[in-house]
Design a protein around this motif. Structure first.
Motif, mmCIF file in Angstrom:
data_model
loop_
_atom_site.group_PDB
_atom_site.id
_atom_site.type_symbol
_atom_site.label_atom_id
_atom_site.label_comp_id
_atom_site.label_asym_id
_atom_site.label_seq_id
_atom_site.Cartn_x
_atom_site.Cartn_y
_atom_site.Cartn_z
ATOM 1 N N THR A 81 28.290 83.335 39.630
ATOM 2 C CA THR A 81 27.857 84.737 39.610
ATOM 3 C C THR A 81 28.417 85.479 40.831
ATOM 4 O O THR A 81 29.135 84.901 41.648
ATOM 5 N N PRO A 107 28.679 85.382 32.732
ATOM 6 C CA PRO A 107 27.466 85.174 33.535
ATOM 7 C C PRO A 107 26.543 84.121 32.956
ATOM 8 O O PRO A 107 25.707 83.572 33.658
ATOM 9 N N HIS A 136 13.937 81.863 37.474
ATOM 10 C CA HIS A 136 14.835 80.748 37.811
ATOM 11 C C HIS A 136 14.192 79.763 38.781
ATOM 12 O O HIS A 136 13.200 80.076 39.446
ATOM 13 N N HIS A 137 14.870 78.615 38.928
ATOM 14 C CA HIS A 137 14.525 77.604 39.923
ATOM 15 C C HIS A 137 14.670 78.216 41.327
ATOM 16 O O HIS A 137 15.514 79.111 41.539
ATOM 17 N N LYS A 140 18.129 78.814 43.577
ATOM 18 C CA LYS A 140 19.161 79.808 43.243
ATOM 19 C C LYS A 140 19.344 80.764 44.419
ATOM 20 O O LYS A 140 18.363 81.258 44.981
ATOM 21 N N ASP A 142 21.192 83.748 44.497
ATOM 22 C CA ASP A 142 21.363 85.184 44.244
ATOM 23 C C ASP A 142 20.245 85.743 43.369
ATOM 24 O O ASP A 142 19.691 85.048 42.529
ATOM 25 N N SER A 145 19.722 87.629 38.710
ATOM 26 C CA SER A 145 20.748 86.744 38.161
ATOM 27 C C SER A 145 21.897 87.548 37.562
ATOM 28 O O SER A 145 21.730 88.719 37.171
ATOM 29 N N GLY A 146 23.058 86.901 37.485
ATOM 30 C CA GLY A 146 24.214 87.548 36.858
ATOM 31 C C GLY A 146 23.900 87.914 35.413
ATOM 32 O O GLY A 146 24.325 88.966 34.916
ATOM 33 N N THR A 147 23.146 87.059 34.756
ATOM 34 C CA THR A 147 22.772 87.319 33.359
ATOM 35 C C THR A 147 21.930 88.583 33.258
ATOM 36 O O THR A 147 22.154 89.423 32.371
ATOM 37 N N ALA A 198 16.419 78.228 33.930
ATOM 38 C CA ALA A 198 16.965 79.587 33.802
ATOM 39 C C ALA A 198 16.355 80.244 32.564
ATOM 40 O O ALA A 198 16.492 79.721 31.451
ATOM 41 N N PHE A 223 24.241 74.971 28.767
ATOM 42 C CA PHE A 223 25.416 75.805 29.065
ATOM 43 C C PHE A 223 26.722 75.164 28.582
ATOM 44 O O PHE A 223 27.759 75.821 28.539
HETATM 45 O O1 LIG Z 1 21.825 79.915 39.099
HETATM 46 C C1 LIG Z 1 21.488 79.585 37.938
HETATM 47 O O2 LIG Z 1 20.796 78.596 37.707
HETATM 48 C C2 LIG Z 1 21.946 80.423 36.823
HETATM 49 N N1 LIG Z 1 22.792 81.369 37.084
HETATM 50 C C3 LIG Z 1 23.370 82.252 36.133
HETATM 51 C C4 LIG Z 1 22.927 83.674 36.398
HETATM 52 O O3 LIG Z 1 22.759 84.064 37.574
HETATM 53 O O4 LIG Z 1 22.777 84.435 35.448
HETATM 54 C C5 LIG Z 1 23.157 81.815 34.708
HETATM 55 C C6 LIG Z 1 21.822 81.204 34.454
HETATM 56 O O5 LIG Z 1 20.861 82.212 34.514
HETATM 57 C C7 LIG Z 1 21.527 80.090 35.451
#
Ligand SMILES: O=C(O)C1=N[C@H](C(=O)O)C[C@H](O)C1
Ligand SMILES: NC(=O)C1=CN([C@@H]2O[C@H](COP(=O)(O)OP(=O)(O)OC[C@H]3O[C@@H](n4cnc5c(N)ncnc54)[C@H](OP(=O)(O)O)[C@@H]3O)[C@@H](O)[C@H]2O)C=CC1
Length: 252
Positions: A81, A107, A136-137, A140, A142, A145-147, A198, A223
């Motif tokens: 991402t 993403p 999310h866990h 992570k 960021d 999320s990119g999604t 996720a 994925f």
């Molecule tokens: O970091 C993750 O785990 C994920 N990252 C991606 C995102 O930021 O969208 C895809 C998914 O959500 C898992």
């Protein structure tokens, strides 16, 4: 029988990289020729004769990895991402000087997540209100999320092309962050919890009704069908492809 596609994985010791290494090793028609992590020299990708590199590294290095791969004439599938219009634009420019080379940046490679985003874009113009919640866990790095960004951008574009105004919101007194991030006018909320992998919920509201579109990745194997699809198709798609929608025959 045709020769296998030679694949390198960047970020191979990470959560996604390790899952991708296993998936490539088990996939028909693919051969893992290089597995690199932080500190490894990217020249070993070309030394190993890789045709496709898969990048699951970190937002701070992924763009540079792609430029290095393009200089080497290696196709790239990117799941990391942190991409925005500017970084995608620089890759698009670079690709003009790398004719025949393909880059897929997605993403989210989970088929259900791509469908959820597509359903959300389809529904967007019929609902006055919309918010996105990603969960999310806690490892992570960021947020959002990119999604979730991609989801919100798609919803915002669908609302704009339907001539819709802003999402109603009378909030005038708030604690910083309470209303989440604003992605093109769509509020996005990020939850971090031990036990999660996720997950995403898109909430669409009208007077008297709520449509919830939810996707859950319970395991990173979710994925892999999308990653393998992109690895198999990227060489046949010169230039930049953003998202998996086109590879699945969905409207972006
Ligand atoms: O970091 C993750 O785990 C994920 N990252 C991606 C995102 O930021 O969208 C895809 C998914 O959500 C898992
Ligand atoms: N598109 C999709 O479907 C999905 C995308 N993602 C995204 O993928 C990315 C990775 O996620 P995840 O696997 O959970 O993260 P991890 O932190 O588990 O893995 C990242 C790996 O990349 C390594 N790394 C760091 N710098 C470099 C470098 N310069 N070259 C090669 N490797 C490097 C890290 O090493 P070290 O720890 O030593 O720094 C680590 O092993 C994130 O951006 C995440 O959001 C995640 C899931 C699905």
């Amino acid at each position: 029988m045709s020769e296998p596609i030679r694949v390198a994985v960047l970020g191979a010791s990470g959560r996604m990289g390790a899952t991708t290494v296993r998936a490539v090793q088990e996939a028909d028609g693919l051969e893992l020729v290089a597995a690199l992590d932080a500190g490894d020299d990217l020249r070993s990708v070309t030394d190993a004769g890789a045709q496709v590199a898969v990048d699951f590294t970190v937002p701070s290095v992924t763009e540079q990895n792609v430029h290095t791969m393009l200089d080497a004439g290696v196709h790239v599938v990117v799941g990391t991402t942190g991409w925005d219009d500017a970084s995608l634009g620089r890759v698009r420019d670079h690709l003009l000087r790398a004719p025949g080379v393909g880059v897929v940046v997605a993403p989210n490679f989970a088929l259900g997540a791509v469908l959820a985003m597509s359903f959300a874009r389809q529904a967007a113009r019929w609902f006055e209100s919309v918010e996105v919640v990603e969960l999310h866990h806690p490892d992570k790095v960021d947020a959002p999320s990119g999604t979730a960004r991609h989801t919100a951008q798609g919803i915002a574009a669908a609302r704009a092309s339907a001539g819709m105004g802003p999402v109603p919101d009378a909030t005038s007194q708030t604690l910083d962050g309470a209303r989440g991030a604003d992605v093109d006018g769509v509020r996005v909320h990020a939850v971090r919890l031990r036990g999660l992998v996720a997950h995403e919920e898109i909430l669409l509201g009208n007077a008297g009704e709520l449509l919830t579109i939810r996707h859950d990745s319970f395991d990173r194997v979710s994925f892999m069908p999308g990653v393998l699809l992109a690895v198999r198709q990227v060489a046949g798609r010169p230039g930049l492809t953003v998202g998996l929608e086109d590879l699945l025959g969905l409207q972006a």
